[in-house]
Design a protein around this motif. Structure first.
Motif, PDB file in Angstrom:
ATOM      1  N   LEU A  91       1.083  -0.874  -0.001  1.00  0.00           N
ATOM      2  CA  LEU A  91      -0.246  -0.094  -0.116  1.00  0.00           C
ATOM      3  C   LEU A  91       0.658   1.351  -0.324  1.00  0.00           C
ATOM      4  N   LEU A  92       0.215   2.195  -0.588  1.00  0.00           N
ATOM      5  CA  LEU A  92       1.078   3.717  -1.193  1.00  0.00           C
ATOM      6  C   LEU A  92       0.432   4.511   0.261  1.00  0.00           C
ATOM      7  N   ILE A  93       1.131   4.786   1.282  1.00  0.00           N
ATOM      8  CA  ILE A  93       0.937   5.812   2.284  1.00  0.00           C
ATOM      9  C   ILE A  93       1.156   7.339   1.101  1.00  0.00           C
ATOM     10  N   ASP A  94      -0.029   7.730   1.735  1.00  0.00           N
ATOM     11  CA  ASP A  94      -0.394   9.360   0.719  1.00  0.00           C
ATOM     12  C   ASP A  94      -0.869  10.355   1.849  1.00  0.00           C
ATOM     13  N   VAL A  95       0.332  12.043   2.029  1.00  0.00           N
ATOM     14  CA  VAL A  95      -0.856  12.558   3.009  1.00  0.00           C
ATOM     15  C   VAL A  95      -1.769  13.610   2.337  1.00  0.00           C
ATOM     16  N   THR A  96      -2.802  13.451   3.279  1.00  0.00           N
ATOM     17  CA  THR A  96      -3.817  14.363   3.451  1.00  0.00           C
ATOM     18  C   THR A  96      -3.578  15.520   2.923  1.00  0.00           C
ATOM     19  N   ASP A  97      -4.693  16.527   2.497  1.00  0.00           N
ATOM     20  CA  ASP A  97      -4.821  18.076   2.535  1.00  0.00           C
ATOM     21  C   ASP A  97      -3.973  18.872   4.369  1.00  0.00           C
ATOM     22  N   ALA A  98      -4.887  17.994   5.631  1.00  0.00           N
ATOM     23  CA  ALA A  98      -5.487  18.113   6.610  1.00  0.00           C
ATOM     24  C   ALA A  98      -3.850  17.358   7.212  1.00  0.00           C
ATOM     25  N   GLY A  99      -3.304  16.311   6.782  1.00  0.00           N
ATOM     26  CA  GLY A  99      -2.134  15.979   6.796  1.00  0.00           C
ATOM     27  C   GLY A  99      -0.901  17.200   6.905  1.00  0.00           C
ATOM     28  N   ARG A 100      -0.964  17.506   5.748  1.00  0.00           N
ATOM     29  CA  ARG A 100      -0.195  18.582   5.613  1.00  0.00           C
ATOM     30  C   ARG A 100       0.483  19.832   6.209  1.00  0.00           C
ATOM     31  N   ASP A 101      -1.177  20.125   6.221  1.00  0.00           N
ATOM     32  CA  ASP A 101      -1.340  21.432   6.778  1.00  0.00           C
ATOM     33  C   ASP A 101      -0.686  21.032   8.674  1.00  0.00           C
ATOM     34  N   LEU A 102      -1.239  19.988   9.229  1.00  0.00           N
ATOM     35  CA  LEU A 102      -0.137  19.521  10.857  1.00  0.00           C
ATOM     36  C   LEU A 102       1.180  19.245  10.150  1.00  0.00           C
ATOM     37  N   ALA A 103       1.214  19.202   9.499  1.00  0.00           N
ATOM     38  CA  ALA A 103       2.639  18.926   9.321  1.00  0.00           C
ATOM     39  C   ALA A 103       3.909  20.167   9.043  1.00  0.00           C
ATOM     40  N   VAL A 104       2.908  20.759   8.666  1.00  0.00           N
ATOM     41  CA  VAL A 104       3.312  22.405   7.873  1.00  0.00           C
ATOM     42  C   VAL A 104       3.167  23.448  10.024  1.00  0.00           C
TER      43      VAL A 104
END
Length: 146
Positions: A91-104
């Motif tokens: 399985l490929l793991i991809d960051v969601t928009d919410a995950g990207r925002d939280l990472a920032v």
């Protein structure tokens, strides 16, 4: 003959790593992320979807630790998993928009830890330390890239 551990590179790197890890974990508490979870979000955000095995290798953790981190991130809607077209059951793991925002946001919190550590060095030493650590990492077979 016993050696003083403070005279050994491995010991010093482990002590610095341990201290910085504790500081990072404290900094990440407000956003309820671990250092490994932040690594998943950032690496997936920067380099695109990856398997859990790839992320575990790049984050320097076991497959079991990565599986736990991925499950927690998925439960929070911060990543999504989808089939890997070329690798069967992987399985490929991809960051969601919410995950990207939280990472920032999380990277902003962690930047204080980085700044605090670098402030302990003399001007110009940070670049030299970075160069030396990258030389060690590369020489020992670690690659931060894909």
């Amino acid at each position: 003959m016993l050696f003083n551990p403070r005279d050994r590179l491995l010991y010093l790197i482990r002590m610095v790593s341990g201290a910085l890890t504790q500081e990072m974990e404290r900094a990440l508490r407000p956003v309820q992320l671990t250092q490994v979870q932040l690594g998943v979000l950032v690496l997936s955000g920067l380099d695109g979807p990856q398997t859990a095995a790839e992320l575990a290798r790049r984050c320097g953790v076991t497959a079991q630790s990565m599986a736990t981190a991925v499950k927690q991130l998925e439960d929070r809607g911060l990543i999504a998993r989808r089939p890997h077209l070329d690798r069967g059951r992987a399985l490929l793991i991809d960051v969601t928009d919410a995950g990207r925002d939280l990472a920032v946001e999380a990277q902003r919190l962690v930047e204080g830890v980085n700044a605090k550590a670098l402030a302990l060095l003399q001007p110009g030493d940070a670049d030299e330390l970075h160069r030396l650590l990258m030389a060690l990492a590369t020489g020992l077979g670690y690659s931060a890239g894909r």
